[in-house]
Write a protein that holds these residues in place. Structure first.
Motif, PDB file in Angstrom:
ATOM      1  N   VAL A  11      19.049   7.822  -8.542  1.00  0.00           N
ATOM      2  CA  VAL A  11      18.401   8.830  -9.369  1.00  0.00           C
ATOM      3  C   VAL A  11      18.835  10.212  -8.905  1.00  0.00           C
ATOM      4  N   GLN A  12      18.494  11.206  -9.701  1.00  0.00           N
ATOM      5  CA  GLN A  12      18.798  12.590  -9.338  1.00  0.00           C
ATOM      6  C   GLN A  12      17.579  13.250  -8.696  1.00  0.00           C
ATOM      7  N   ALA A  13      17.840  14.275  -7.934  1.00  0.00           N
ATOM      8  CA  ALA A  13      16.752  15.033  -7.323  1.00  0.00           C
ATOM      9  C   ALA A  13      15.777  15.497  -8.395  1.00  0.00           C
ATOM     10  N   GLY A  14      14.482  15.338  -8.101  1.00  0.00           N
ATOM     11  CA  GLY A  14      13.462  15.717  -9.058  1.00  0.00           C
ATOM     12  C   GLY A  14      12.980  14.578  -9.923  1.00  0.00           C
ATOM     13  N   ASP A  15      13.732  13.497  -9.957  1.00  0.00           N
ATOM     14  CA  ASP A  15      13.347  12.335 -10.763  1.00  0.00           C
ATOM     15  C   ASP A  15      12.222  11.545 -10.101  1.00  0.00           C
ATOM     16  N   SER A  16      11.721  10.569 -10.841  1.00  0.00           N
ATOM     17  CA  SER A  16      10.683   9.665 -10.348  1.00  0.00           C
ATOM     18  C   SER A  16      11.194   8.236 -10.345  1.00  0.00           C
ATOM     19  N   LEU A  17      10.574   7.419  -9.509  1.00  0.00           N
ATOM     20  CA  LEU A  17      10.944   6.016  -9.413  1.00  0.00           C
ATOM     21  C   LEU A  17       9.714   5.250  -8.960  1.00  0.00           C
ATOM     22  N   ARG A  18       9.547   4.030  -9.462  1.00  0.00           N
ATOM     23  CA  ARG A  18       8.447   3.196  -9.015  1.00  0.00           C
ATOM     24  C   ARG A  18       8.983   1.914  -8.406  1.00  0.00           C
ATOM     25  N   LEU A  19       8.625   1.683  -7.174  1.00  0.00           N
ATOM     26  CA  LEU A  19       8.989   0.453  -6.494  1.00  0.00           C
ATOM     27  C   LEU A  19       7.851  -0.559  -6.640  1.00  0.00           C
ATOM     28  N   SER A  20       8.225  -1.811  -6.706  1.00  0.00           N
ATOM     29  CA  SER A  20       7.251  -2.898  -6.783  1.00  0.00           C
ATOM     30  C   SER A  20       7.517  -3.897  -5.673  1.00  0.00           C
ATOM     31  N   CYS A  21       6.463  -4.548  -5.243  1.00  0.00           N
ATOM     32  CA  CYS A  21       6.600  -5.599  -4.236  1.00  0.00           C
ATOM     33  C   CYS A  21       5.682  -6.738  -4.620  1.00  0.00           C
ATOM     34  N   ALA A  22       6.262  -7.848  -5.009  1.00  0.00           N
ATOM     35  CA  ALA A  22       5.502  -9.033  -5.356  1.00  0.00           C
ATOM     36  C   ALA A  22       5.297  -9.890  -4.115  1.00  0.00           C
ATOM     37  N   VAL A  23       4.064 -10.294  -3.892  1.00  0.00           N
ATOM     38  CA  VAL A  23       3.704 -11.038  -2.689  1.00  0.00           C
ATOM     39  C   VAL A  23       3.259 -12.444  -3.058  1.00  0.00           C
ATOM     40  N   SER A  24       3.742 -13.406  -2.337  1.00  0.00           N
ATOM     41  CA  SER A  24       3.319 -14.782  -2.552  1.00  0.00           C
ATOM     42  C   SER A  24       3.099 -15.452  -1.209  1.00  0.00           C
ATOM     43  N   GLY A  25       2.250 -16.466  -1.214  1.00  0.00           N
ATOM     44  CA  GLY A  25       2.055 -17.255  -0.011  1.00  0.00           C
ATOM     45  C   GLY A  25       0.901 -16.842   0.867  1.00  0.00           C
ATOM     46  N   ARG A  26       0.126 -15.834   0.438  1.00  0.00           N
ATOM     47  CA  ARG A  26      -1.046 -15.462   1.217  1.00  0.00           C
ATOM     48  C   ARG A  26      -2.097 -14.926   0.258  1.00  0.00           C
ATOM     49  N   THR A  27      -3.354 -14.859   0.731  1.00  0.00           N
ATOM     50  CA  THR A  27      -4.423 -14.314  -0.087  1.00  0.00           C
ATOM     51  C   THR A  27      -4.252 -12.799  -0.115  1.00  0.00           C
ATOM     52  N   PHE A  28      -3.737 -12.296  -1.218  1.00  0.00           N
ATOM     53  CA  PHE A  28      -3.261 -10.919  -1.300  1.00  0.00           C
ATOM     54  C   PHE A  28      -4.339  -9.912  -0.936  1.00  0.00           C
ATOM     55  N   THR A  29      -5.544 -10.102  -1.438  1.00  0.00           N
ATOM     56  CA  THR A  29      -6.593  -9.098  -1.248  1.00  0.00           C
ATOM     57  C   THR A  29      -7.087  -9.023   0.195  1.00  0.00           C
ATOM     58  N   SER A  30      -6.737  -9.981   1.012  1.00  0.00           N
ATOM     59  CA  SER A  30      -7.214 -10.010   2.388  1.00  0.00           C
ATOM     60  C   SER A  30      -6.345  -9.214   3.351  1.00  0.00           C
ATOM     61  N   TYR A  31      -5.303  -8.592   2.839  1.00  0.00           N
ATOM     62  CA  TYR A  31      -4.345  -7.947   3.741  1.00  0.00           C
ATOM     63  C   TYR A  31      -3.966  -6.549   3.255  1.00  0.00           C
ATOM     64  N   ALA A  32      -3.852  -5.659   4.215  1.00  0.00           N
ATOM     65  CA  ALA A  32      -3.296  -4.345   3.926  1.00  0.00           C
ATOM     66  C   ALA A  32      -1.793  -4.477   3.709  1.00  0.00           C
ATOM     67  N   MET A  33      -1.267  -3.597   2.868  1.00  0.00           N
ATOM     68  CA  MET A  33       0.148  -3.605   2.549  1.00  0.00           C
ATOM     69  C   MET A  33       0.721  -2.206   2.777  1.00  0.00           C
ATOM     70  N   GLY A  34       2.006  -2.151   3.000  1.00  0.00           N
ATOM     71  CA  GLY A  34       2.608  -0.849   3.252  1.00  0.00           C
ATOM     72  C   GLY A  34       4.043  -0.770   2.791  1.00  0.00           C
ATOM     73  N   TRP A  35       4.535   0.443   2.766  1.00  0.00           N
ATOM     74  CA  TRP A  35       5.951   0.710   2.500  1.00  0.00           C
ATOM     75  C   TRP A  35       6.517   1.500   3.677  1.00  0.00           C
ATOM     76  N   PHE A  36       7.692   1.092   4.090  1.00  0.00           N
ATOM     77  CA  PHE A  36       8.447   1.779   5.123  1.00  0.00           C
ATOM     78  C   PHE A  36       9.835   2.073   4.563  1.00  0.00           C
ATOM     79  N   ARG A  37      10.562   2.937   5.217  1.00  0.00           N
ATOM     80  CA  ARG A  37      11.925   3.200   4.783  1.00  0.00           C
ATOM     81  C   ARG A  37      12.824   3.459   5.978  1.00  0.00           C
ATOM     82  N   GLN A  38      14.099   3.199   5.754  1.00  0.00           N
ATOM     83  CA  GLN A  38      15.092   3.448   6.792  1.00  0.00           C
ATOM     84  C   GLN A  38      16.299   4.114   6.172  1.00  0.00           C
ATOM     85  N   ALA A  39      16.514   5.357   6.561  1.00  0.00           N
ATOM     86  CA  ALA A  39      17.664   6.110   6.082  1.00  0.00           C
ATOM     87  C   ALA A  39      18.879   5.789   6.954  1.00  0.00           C
ATOM     88  N   PRO A  40      20.073   6.008   6.440  1.00  0.00           N
ATOM     89  CA  PRO A  40      21.281   5.720   7.220  1.00  0.00           C
ATOM     90  C   PRO A  40      21.278   6.448   8.557  1.00  0.00           C
TER      91      PRO A  40
END
Length: 121
Positions: A11-40
């Protein structure tokens, strides 16, 4: 437990983007979730987290631009990113915490494979 992140792209600077994360294999509501990132050439860093009950937490640099949310019916966590900057370029990882609460002292025990976000100037 599987975490499948998607939604990255170029995308270009100033744009928007939505990331999604689908979770399977655990009771979803029982756990906190997070996003992390790693730049080069940099270490992985915290971006945002959401508790099992929906309390949200953000890194200072993302406050006001990023919004984390969760859809418990869809077992999915989202990261809405607005006003993107070239410095936001990174691989973004979805992560699951061991329990329903988030704290900066907690470390995720499940990780997705990451989705690349590239922001051009």
């Amino acid at each position: 437990v599987q975490l499948q992140a998607s939604g990255g792209g170029l995308v270009q600077a100033g744009d928007s983007l939505r990331l999604s994360c689908a979770v399977s294999g655990r009771t979803f509501t029982s756990y906190a979730m997070g996003w992390f990132r790693q730049a080069p050439g940099k270490e992985r860093e915290f971006v945002a987290a959401i508790s099992g009950r929906g309390s949200t937490y953000y890194a200072d640099s993302e406050k006001g631009r990023f919004t984390i949310s969760r859809d418990n019916a869809q077992n999915t966590v989202y990261l809405q990113m607005n006003s993107l900057k070239p410095d936001d370029t990174a691989v973004y990882y979805c992560a699951g915490f061991p329990g329903p609460y988030y704290s900066s002292t907690y470390y995720p025990n499940y990780w997705g494979r990451g989705t690349l976000v590239t922001v051009s100037s």
